[in-house]
Design a protein around this motif. Structure first.
Motif, PDB file in Angstrom:
ATOM      1  N   HIS A  48      34.950  24.013   2.612  1.00 14.53           N
ATOM      2  CA  HIS A  48      34.280  25.215   3.432  1.00 14.53           C
ATOM      3  C   HIS A  48      33.802  24.620   4.757  1.00 14.53           C
ATOM      4  O   HIS A  48      33.328  23.535   4.627  1.00 14.53           O
ATOM      5  CB  HIS A  48      33.562  25.938   2.622  1.00 14.53           C
ATOM      6  N   VAL A  49      33.944  25.553   5.559  1.00 18.39           N
ATOM      7  CA  VAL A  49      33.273  25.379   6.786  1.00 18.39           C
ATOM      8  C   VAL A  49      31.598  25.782   6.649  1.00 18.39           C
ATOM      9  O   VAL A  49      31.473  27.025   6.169  1.00 18.39           O
ATOM     10  CB  VAL A  49      33.553  26.238   7.967  1.00 18.39           C
ATOM     11  N   HIS A  50      30.807  25.124   6.701  1.00 17.86           N
ATOM     12  CA  HIS A  50      29.494  25.519   6.605  1.00 17.86           C
ATOM     13  C   HIS A  50      28.664  25.893   7.886  1.00 17.86           C
ATOM     14  O   HIS A  50      28.464  24.926   8.690  1.00 17.86           O
ATOM     15  CB  HIS A  50      28.466  24.320   5.796  1.00 17.86           C
ATOM     16  N   GLU A  51      28.563  26.939   8.195  1.00 16.35           N
ATOM     17  CA  GLU A  51      28.182  27.612   9.436  1.00 16.35           C
ATOM     18  C   GLU A  51      26.651  27.827   9.336  1.00 16.35           C
ATOM     19  O   GLU A  51      26.110  28.336   8.605  1.00 16.35           O
ATOM     20  CB  GLU A  51      28.623  28.900   9.713  1.00 16.35           C
ATOM     21  N   LEU A  52      25.896  26.900  10.076  1.00 21.01           N
ATOM     22  CA  LEU A  52      24.529  26.728  10.012  1.00 21.01           C
ATOM     23  C   LEU A  52      24.013  27.296  11.448  1.00 21.01           C
ATOM     24  O   LEU A  52      24.020  26.970  12.403  1.00 21.01           O
ATOM     25  CB  LEU A  52      23.811  25.133   9.789  1.00 21.01           C
ATOM     26  N   HIS A  53      22.988  28.309  11.112  1.00 26.91           N
ATOM     27  CA  HIS A  53      22.239  29.070  12.197  1.00 26.91           C
ATOM     28  C   HIS A  53      20.664  28.263  12.111  1.00 26.91           C
ATOM     29  O   HIS A  53      20.225  28.408  11.218  1.00 26.91           O
ATOM     30  CB  HIS A  53      22.255  30.434  12.148  1.00 26.91           C
ATOM     31  N   LEU A  54      20.221  28.139  13.286  1.00 27.24           N
ATOM     32  CA  LEU A  54      18.883  27.587  13.609  1.00 27.24           C
ATOM     33  C   LEU A  54      18.226  28.386  14.406  1.00 27.24           C
ATOM     34  O   LEU A  54      17.627  27.955  15.423  1.00 27.24           O
ATOM     35  CB  LEU A  54      18.663  26.207  13.698  1.00 27.24           C
ATOM     36  N   ASP A  55      17.953  29.565  14.279  1.00 24.13           N
ATOM     37  CA  ASP A  55      17.846  30.602  15.344  1.00 24.13           C
ATOM     38  C   ASP A  55      16.469  30.515  15.789  1.00 24.13           C
ATOM     39  O   ASP A  55      15.911  30.348  17.003  1.00 24.13           O
ATOM     40  CB  ASP A  55      18.060  32.122  15.249  1.00 24.13           C
ATOM     41  N   GLY A  56      15.530  30.231  14.949  1.00 27.35           N
ATOM     42  CA  GLY A  56      13.888  30.323  15.364  1.00 27.35           C
ATOM     43  C   GLY A  56      13.521  28.918  15.404  1.00 27.35           C
ATOM     44  O   GLY A  56      12.046  28.613  15.837  1.00 27.35           O
ATOM     45  N   VAL A  57      14.137  27.860  15.190  1.00 30.35           N
ATOM     46  CA  VAL A  57      13.645  26.607  15.411  1.00 30.35           C
ATOM     47  C   VAL A  57      13.271  26.282  16.969  1.00 30.35           C
ATOM     48  O   VAL A  57      14.145  26.282  17.744  1.00 30.35           O
ATOM     49  CB  VAL A  57      14.626  25.481  14.778  1.00 30.35           C
ATOM     50  N   LYS A  58      12.117  25.805  16.702  1.00 29.67           N
ATOM     51  CA  LYS A  58      11.706  25.314  18.509  1.00 29.67           C
ATOM     52  C   LYS A  58      11.355  23.885  18.676  1.00 29.67           C
ATOM     53  O   LYS A  58      10.918  23.335  17.594  1.00 29.67           O
ATOM     54  CB  LYS A  58      10.302  26.197  18.570  1.00 29.67           C
ATOM     55  N   SER A  59      11.310  23.288  19.790  1.00 33.40           N
ATOM     56  CA  SER A  59      10.994  22.023  19.726  1.00 33.40           C
ATOM     57  C   SER A  59       9.492  22.083  20.049  1.00 33.40           C
ATOM     58  O   SER A  59       8.832  22.833  20.167  1.00 33.40           O
ATOM     59  CB  SER A  59      11.612  21.551  21.350  1.00 33.40           C
ATOM     60  N   ALA A  60       9.188  20.881  19.934  1.00 37.23           N
ATOM     61  CA  ALA A  60       7.582  20.570  19.967  1.00 37.23           C
ATOM     62  C   ALA A  60       7.129  21.192  21.293  1.00 37.23           C
ATOM     63  O   ALA A  60       5.980  21.587  21.319  1.00 37.23           O
ATOM     64  CB  ALA A  60       7.093  19.086  19.969  1.00 37.23           C
ATOM     65  N   GLU A  61       7.756  21.184  22.113  1.00 37.57           N
ATOM     66  CA  GLU A  61       7.342  21.951  23.487  1.00 37.57           C
ATOM     67  C   GLU A  61       7.707  23.525  23.566  1.00 37.57           C
ATOM     68  O   GLU A  61       7.289  23.773  24.561  1.00 37.57           O
ATOM     69  CB  GLU A  61       8.199  21.222  24.969  1.00 37.57           C
ATOM     70  N   GLY A  62       8.165  23.831  22.648  1.00 39.69           N
ATOM     71  CA  GLY A  62       8.209  25.364  22.576  1.00 39.69           C
ATOM     72  C   GLY A  62       9.518  26.046  22.904  1.00 39.69           C
ATOM     73  O   GLY A  62       9.613  27.148  22.966  1.00 39.69           O
ATOM     74  N   LEU A  63      10.423  24.964  23.046  1.00 43.69           N
ATOM     75  CA  LEU A  63      11.811  25.597  23.673  1.00 43.69           C
ATOM     76  C   LEU A  63      12.595  25.932  22.462  1.00 43.69           C
ATOM     77  O   LEU A  63      12.652  25.356  21.323  1.00 43.69           O
ATOM     78  CB  LEU A  63      12.531  24.578  24.404  1.00 43.69           C
ATOM     79  N   PRO A  64      13.591  26.956  22.610  1.00 43.82           N
ATOM     80  CA  PRO A  64      14.504  27.106  21.597  1.00 43.82           C
ATOM     81  C   PRO A  64      15.765  26.162  21.663  1.00 43.82           C
ATOM     82  O   PRO A  64      15.772  25.455  22.502  1.00 43.82           O
ATOM     83  CB  PRO A  64      14.968  28.582  21.894  1.00 43.82           C
ATOM     84  N   LEU A  65      16.417  26.021  20.606  1.00 44.66           N
ATOM     85  CA  LEU A  65      17.818  25.231  20.813  1.00 44.66           C
ATOM     86  C   LEU A  65      18.523  25.611  21.760  1.00 44.66           C
ATOM     87  O   LEU A  65      18.919  26.971  21.868  1.00 44.66           O
ATOM     88  CB  LEU A  65      18.384  24.995  19.424  1.00 44.66           C
ATOM     89  N   LEU A  66      19.222  24.913  22.578  1.00 44.31           N
ATOM     90  CA  LEU A  66      20.091  25.299  23.668  1.00 44.31           C
ATOM     91  C   LEU A  66      21.418  25.973  22.767  1.00 44.31           C
ATOM     92  O   LEU A  66      21.834  26.826  23.307  1.00 44.31           O
ATOM     93  CB  LEU A  66      20.568  24.164  24.246  1.00 44.31           C
TER      94      LEU A  66
END
Lengths: 500, 519
Positions: A470-488
């Motif tokens: 299977h294709v495993h589709e991973l969403h990381l919507d709320g993960v922020k960098s230490a600087e507070g940026l969302p994932l690009l």
């Protein structure tokens, strides 16, 4: 001081906006020669920072100055014309000649009188058939580590192979002899190497392909489309012809009600058990999400000059006019990995691409015949890292009970440790003769745990169940960098051929 | 977009008052063709034709009665060339009902006449010697059909990607369409609206009818509540959808649904019956509306112009197989080499080739030469070399997919003038072939000549022959002349006629063959 604070106030709304791709990777669109439509089909590097561009109109242009920071320094010289569609161009440092893969021949081009125009066109190999069908594209590689050229040959149309070796990958040795190398090819869009020199090609959505795929060309393997397997008797080195996959497939839930001991035979994962030469796609380039028409394969060998993705692959798409990013790993001897969106917004459909030693990605293409999001009929462009590191998932590794994701920058531990900020969906495509297909057999697994590493550069996800094939589709919507940026880019698609 | 070549021009007067039909017909430079090969007019319609000769040869435009064998008619005057010359090559034939003068290069003339009352297909042709085989077209005379009656519209507002179910929506505005032609007013709503047109369509008799639709964005046509043509979705109006259906004589309910999301607004509808030509039901006329022949895709031409050095074009060339190499030499002389049969596949004169088929869209199909007097000297994609003790035997026939045994293609090199020399091997022999040209292929009296030099080194098999021509040749004045409408002459030392084959015993050394379009 007063002025500065005013300046900051004006900038504030901008700084608050989410980062965009162009903040990290900028593109430059070059002017192209007025006298032609520069429908780039292939790109290779030449000495002295020059580039060779092969085009769909059968021309080869030598480009100077494309690496310059000032795009007006670019200049073009027509090296050759009148070739039958140059979808592969390779510079050979040994004999200093260009080799063009064209519709029916690999041609060595020599400039004997040194006037910058080719005057000798030697047939290196033309041992495959052409029936006159438009679809019989020949996509050629650069020279591999052994000095061989590879050519992937599109089928006659989408289903059948009417003349020899349509639907095959062939290797052309330095002495011009041809070695049938892989069967099972449908409609190649590009061919390239990874950092270790392993060879891959992109196939396109269609019969036996629910989506475009990145495929590992292991000599002797069957890549999935049986249309070309009629030529096994011309390829004794390949051993016996593989048994045919089952053409019919159940899509969706219709077949679920029937008891099917051992699962659906019409899934890639099942047919792999039956057809020993069958190799699964290394990565499904999920249809409509990653692209619709995969083409060039570009490996980052710039050692950091293109940003944090050293040795990863960048896959171009003609229809979506974009580049996607692939991280591969080997599990149980099989290549598999993850694809992320990377950079969209190229001017036309991308067909050819190549990165230079300085980490500059040159791409070009045309929208002819299939249409492309870019909107321009053809283009030649450059994509460069701005020097700013995007906050991205860097790599994704399969584990026996989940995945490990690494990041380009340390994460904010609170958001990265919060299970709510992750979600996963698993699906596959039917492995069947009919054109394309839906995402089927959907499973929503449970993410039971997440553990962020002390350095904040990775997170370990425990997932149940993992589903082989299977294709495993991973969403990381709320993960922020230490600087507070969302994932690009907040989503990745991992093709789990094997569970480690 | 300019689409001037080979198009059928529809007289835009169709279902409205019968205005004069105005056309421009041009001659194509060095191609022996008119740019327009089909005209469509109504019976008795006044016709104005501006005939422009842009070519370097004289041409005329001669209209004949339906069924006239125009090539035979033009040929017949060669029986008495002196008389024909006095008549400026206009045949003395009662089937001619309208004609231009014989225009010199770069002259033009306006022709005015009334279209025949009788429906039919009226051929037109250039009757200058040797032109009639390729330089011809047809004027189709057919009445126009009826337009809609009682046409009403209902305007809806909404943002859709596909046609909505209008029956569930409330119209924003309704009204009558005064001129009974389907139309979208550009000074009204520009985005996010839909229109439903309803009216009566009167079939003149029981029979088969065709409906045509093109729209930007989506539209569909329903007849008596049944969907006939569907062009739904968001797209430009470049594709004309069409479908036929049988209709009973009399009144039928016509319904056309249209929606516009954003961007361009275009809407074209038409119908066609057995007794009437394609007749627009919309106010606008589709730019490439052309009778029944819409399936063929057409592109703006991309003629490859030969200047002071040869132009090479490797692609699918009609008559040269799948590994064809076209060479346009300066001076209007062209060949196609086959890297499959290792032989000269075609020769022609005039313009070289139009690349538009291959350089547009997916580029499928084989492209014929752009010039004229195309000759395939030795059959389709067949080698010249062959071993046989009977030189009148049939040479091998081309089967795509099967490569000729014993041959290996080596490639070509370009000399200082960029003339190619082709190289291949046949068994143990190495062969080099070079072509040079003399004369002017663009002029009727230019005596264009191709000189083919074949250099063989190594060993030839026994009983090897080199075929240089097929067909009915006769020996005349030290040359071999192909019998037929287009005189073609081959000259080679040691050549002999063997049945339909013109052959040379193949040995190591050099063979020189000249091919000439004779007068």
């Amino acid at each position: 001081m007063k002025r500065l604070s005013l300046f900051l106030a004006l900038c504030a709304p901008l700084a608050a906006a989410d980062p965009v791709e162009a903040d990290y990777y900028k593109t430059t669109t070059f002017d192209t020669p007025k006298e032609t439509a520069l429908e780039v089909g292939s790109i290779d590097l030449m000495p002295d920072g020059k580039l060779a561009l092969g085009t769909r109109r059968g021309e080869i242009w030598v480009v100077s100055g494309a690496g310059s920071s000032d795009p007006s320094n670019v200049s073009y010289k027509l090296f050759a014309s009148g070739l039958h569609e140059v979808l592969g161009i390779a510079y050979n440092p040994k004999d200093k000649n260009l080799y063009a893969t064209t519709r029916y021949e690999i041609t060595r081009l020599k400039d004997v009188d040194g006037d910058g125009r080719a005057d000798v066109f030697e047939n290196v190999n033309d041992s495959w058939g052409v029936s006159g069908d438009y679809h019989e594209y020949a996509i050629g590689s650069r020279f591999d580590k052994a000095g061989d050229l590879w050519v992937t040959l599109c089928l006659t149309g989408s289903f059948s192979s009417q003349v020899p070796f349509r639907g095959w990958a062939l290797r052309i040795k330095p002495d011009g002899t041809m070695v049938p190398t892989c069967s099972g090819i449908r409609s190649p869009g590009g061919i390239g190497f990874d950092a270790d020199g392993e060879v891959y090609y992109c196939d396109n959505q269609g019969p036996w392909h629910g989506a475009c795929t990145l495929q590992h060309l292991v000599p002797g393997t069957f890549q999935g489309h049986p249309g070309g397997n009629v030529w096994y008797d011309l390829a004794p080195n390949m051993g016996p012809r593989p048994i045919d996959p089952i053409p019919e497939a159940f899509q969706g839930e219709r077949g679920r009600k029937d008891s099917r001991p051992g699962g659906d035979p019409d899934r890639m994962v099942m047919e792999r058990g039956r057809i020993k030469q069958l190799i699964p796609p290394a990565v499904y380039l999920v249809h409509g999400k990653i692209g619709n028409s995969a083409s060039a394969i570009i490996c980052d060998l710039s050692d950091g000059k293109f940003g944090p993705f050293a040795k990863q692959l960048f896959i171009a798409d003609q229809s979506h006019s974009n580049l996607s990013r692939v991280y591969l790993e080997t599990v149980n001897g099989i290549k598999q990995g993850v694809v992320f969106p990377f950079r969209s917004g190229f001017a036309s459909g991308i067909i050819g691409g190549r990165m230079d030693e300085e980490g500059r990605v040159f791409v070009g293409g045309s929208d002819r015949g299939w249409g492309a999001r870019g909107g321009k009929p053809f283009c030649f462009e450059k994509c460069e890292w701005t020097g700013k590191t995007p906050f991205e998932v860097h790599e994704m590794h399969a584990k026996p009970d989940g995945f490990e994701v690494t990041f380009t920058q340390p994460v904010d531990p609170a958001s990265a440790s919060d299970l709510k900020n992750y979600s996963m969906r698993e699906f596959t495509y039917a492995y069947r003769e009919q054109y394309g297909g839906d995402e089927i057999d959907e499973i929503i697994p449970k993410i039971t745990a997440v553990k962020v590493a002390e350095d904040g550069k990775s997170a370990r996800l425990t997932i149940s169940p993992l589903t082989k094939g299977h294709v495993h589709e991973l969403h990381l919507d709320g993960v922020k960098s230490a600087e507070g940026l969302p994932l690009l880019h907040k989503v990745g698609y991992y093709t789990l051929n094997e569970i480690p | 977009m300019i689409r001037s070549l080979f198009v059928l021009i529809v007289a835009t007067a169709a279902a409205r008052a019968v205005d004069p039909a105005a056309f421009t017909i041009k001659t194509m430079t060095a191609q022996m063709k008119y740019d327009t090969t089909e005209l469509l007019v109504q019976p008795g319609q006044p016709v104005k034709i501006l005939f422009e000769n842009g070519d370097d040869l004289p041409h005329n435009l001669v209209f004949c009665q339906p069924g006239t064998d125009t090539a035979a008619m033009a040929m017949k005057q060669m029986e008495k060339p002196e008389e024909a010359l006095k008549r400026n090559w206009l045949p003395d034939d009662p089937r001619i009902w309208a004609h231009s003068k014989m225009l010199n290069p770069h002259e033009k003339e306006e022709l005015n006449f009334t279209a025949p009352e009788k429906a039919g297909t009226y051929p037109y042709v250039c009757t200058f010697p040797g032109h009639a085989l390729t330089m011809r077209g047809e004027m189709k005379v057919a009445p126009a059909g009826d337009i809609l009656h009682n046409l009403k519209f209902a305007l809806y507002l909404g943002n859709w990607k596909r046609l909505p179910d209008f029956s569930k929506l409330k119209p924003h505005r309704e009204g009558k369409v005064e001129d009974n032609l389907v139309q979208v007013k550009l000074d009204d709503y520009k985005n996010e609206f839909g229109v439903v047109f309803t009216g009566k369509l009167i079939a003149p008799k029981k029979g088969s009818y065709r409906f045509f639709l093109a729209s930007d964005d989506g539209a569909r046509i329903l007849i008596d509540g049944q969907e006939i043509v569907n062009d739904d979705g968001i797209h430009p109006a470049s594709n004309i959808r069409e479908k036929g259906l049988p209709l009973e004589k009399g009144e039928h309910e016509f319904r056309l649904e249209y929606f516009q999301a954003a961007g361009h607004i275009e809407l074209y509808a038409a119908w066609k019956g057995a007794d009437f030509q394609i007749t627009p039901l919309s106010k606008w006329l589709h730019p490439n509306w052309k009778g029944g022949a819409k399936k063929k895709q057409e592109f703006d031409p991309i003629p490859l112009i030969v200047k002071d050095e040869p132009v090479i074009y490797r692609n699918f060339i009609q008559g040269a197989g799948n590994r064809g190499i076209g060479i346009g030499y300066p001076g209007g002389i062209n060949i196609a080499w086959s890297a499959e049969s290792m032989n000269l596949a075609l020769v022609w004169r005039g313009a070289f080739i139009d690349a538009s088929r291959h350089w547009n869209s997916r580029g499928g199909g084989h492209q014929p030469p752009l010039g004229y007097d195309v000759i395939q000297p030795t059959g389709e994609v067949t080698p010249a070399f062959f071993v046989t003790d009977k030189p009148d035997a049939a040479w091998p026939k081309w089967e795509k997919g099967i490569r000729y045994e014993g041959f290996a293609w080596k490639g070509y090199s370009l000399d200082a003038k960029r003339f190619p020399t082709f190289r291949y091997t046949w068994h143990d022999a190495e062969v080099e072939e070079t072509f040079t040209t003399e004369g002017d292929g663009n002029k009727p009296d230019g005596s264009p000549t191709i000189i083919r030099t074949v250099k063989v080194t190594g060993t030839m098999p026994e009983h090897a022959w080199f075929r240089i021509g097929i067909g009915s040749y006769e020996a005349k004045d030290g040359a071999f002349v192909l019998k037929g409408p287009k005189p073609f002459r081959i000259k080679a030392a040691g050549a002999q006629i063997a049945g339909q084959n013109l052959v040379i015993p193949a040995k190591a050394g050099t063979m020189t063959i000249t091919y000439q379009w004779a007068q």
